[in-house]
Motif scaffolding. Structure first.
Motif, PDB file in Angstrom:
ATOM      1  N   ARG A 111       0.846  -1.194   0.000  1.00  0.00           N
ATOM      2  CA  ARG A 111       0.000   0.000   0.000  1.00  0.00           C
ATOM      3  C   ARG A 111       0.881   1.244   0.000  1.00  0.00           C
ATOM      4  NH1 ARG A 111      -3.507  -0.280   5.099  1.00  0.00           N
ATOM      5  NH2 ARG A 111      -1.484  -0.920   5.926  1.00  0.00           N
ATOM      6  N   ARG A 121       1.067   5.202   1.543  1.00  0.00           N
ATOM      7  CA  ARG A 121       0.531   6.236   2.429  1.00  0.00           C
ATOM      8  C   ARG A 121       0.813   7.580   1.768  1.00  0.00           C
ATOM      9  NH1 ARG A 121       3.210   5.401   7.094  1.00  0.00           N
ATOM     10  NH2 ARG A 121       4.685   7.068   6.693  1.00  0.00           N
ATOM     11  N   GLY A 152      -1.712  11.375   4.778  1.00  0.00           N
ATOM     12  CA  GLY A 152      -1.908  10.301   5.742  1.00  0.00           C
ATOM     13  C   GLY A 152      -2.859   9.209   5.297  1.00  0.00           C
ATOM     14  N   SER A 153      -3.614   9.449   4.229  1.00  0.00           N
ATOM     15  CA  SER A 153      -4.544   8.424   3.757  1.00  0.00           C
ATOM     16  C   SER A 153      -3.783   7.298   3.060  1.00  0.00           C
ATOM     17  CB  SER A 153      -5.585   9.036   2.811  1.00  0.00           C
ATOM     18  OG  SER A 153      -4.958   9.602   1.677  1.00  0.00           O
ATOM     19  N   LEU A 154      -4.400   6.122   3.025  1.00  0.00           N
ATOM     20  CA  LEU A 154      -3.777   4.956   2.416  1.00  0.00           C
ATOM     21  C   LEU A 154      -4.439   4.626   1.092  1.00  0.00           C
ATOM     22  CD1 LEU A 154      -3.393   2.650   5.537  1.00  0.00           C
ATOM     23  CD2 LEU A 154      -1.571   3.833   4.315  1.00  0.00           C
TER      24      LEU A 154
END
Length: 203
Positions: free
Chosen positions: A52, A54, A58-60
């Motif tokens: 993933r 980031r 801060g969102s993934l």
């Protein structure tokens, strides 16, 4: 070279990478491999060990069905580690940079000379193909979609399963392979040096 906040200069290794005191490794293409296995990307995003990404907010973001990770700024991370920036520049995992005009800058700052067929040979015998494929010296072909073709023709899909030689993979549709604003505390100076979040400066 990299200048640390205390003024110490770190020299690059033969491959152009610089080992930092905290255990991270700065590659010539501007990515920073951190000790925990994550990779700080020039757009400020961080590729996590689980695949993933980031984002700077801060969102993934997880991989798409084709294995790519598309970021809101237009950056695309391919399963084979290629990072395509919005301007068409492609950062390769080995530290090389493919510019929008097709030239490939090697880790030592020189440019690779393409062959007449459009392939670009690397000093270690690796070949870059115009469609984004990478042929390793042993004959293995890594595709941008994460699938790979072994020297005997066996196909290893990105999920780890294998298929017999002759298995047909989908056609690749990879857009063509600057100075951009850096993120996540990285600053690109007007002289081309890059200041890292820890205060070190890549000269």
């Amino acid at each position: 070279r990299v200048r640390l906040p205390d003024g110490t200069l770190l020299e690059p290794k033969a491959d152009g990478s610089v080992a930092m005191p905290d255990g991270s490794v700065l590659l010539p293409n501007g990515t920073l491999r951190q000790p925990d296995g994550s990779i700080l990307l020039p757009n400020g995003a961080v590729k996590l060990p689980d695949g993933r990404v980031r984002l700077p907010d801060g969102s993934l973001v997880g991989p798409n069905a084709d294995g790519t990770v598309a970021m809101p700024d237009g950056t695309v991370l391919y399963p084979n580690g290629y990072l395509q920036m919005p301007d068409g520049t492609v950062l390769l995992p080995n530290g090389c940079v493919k510019l929008p005009d097709g030239r490939v800058r090697l880790p030592d700052g020189t440019f690779a000379t393409p062959n007449a067929d459009g392939t670009v040979p690397m000093p270690d015998g690796t070949l870059l193909y115009p469609n984004g494929n990478v042929q390793l010296p042993d004959g293995t072909i890594l595709r941008p979609d994460g699938h790979c073709i072994l020297p005997d023709g066996t196909v290893r899909l990105r999920d780890g399963t294998t298929k017999e030689p002759g298995f047909t993979l989908p056609e690749l549709s990879v857009p063509g392979f600057g100075e951009r604003p850096a993120g996540r505390g990285m600053v690109v100076n007007s002289d081309g040096s890059i200041q890292l979040p820890n205060g070190a400066v890549k000269l």
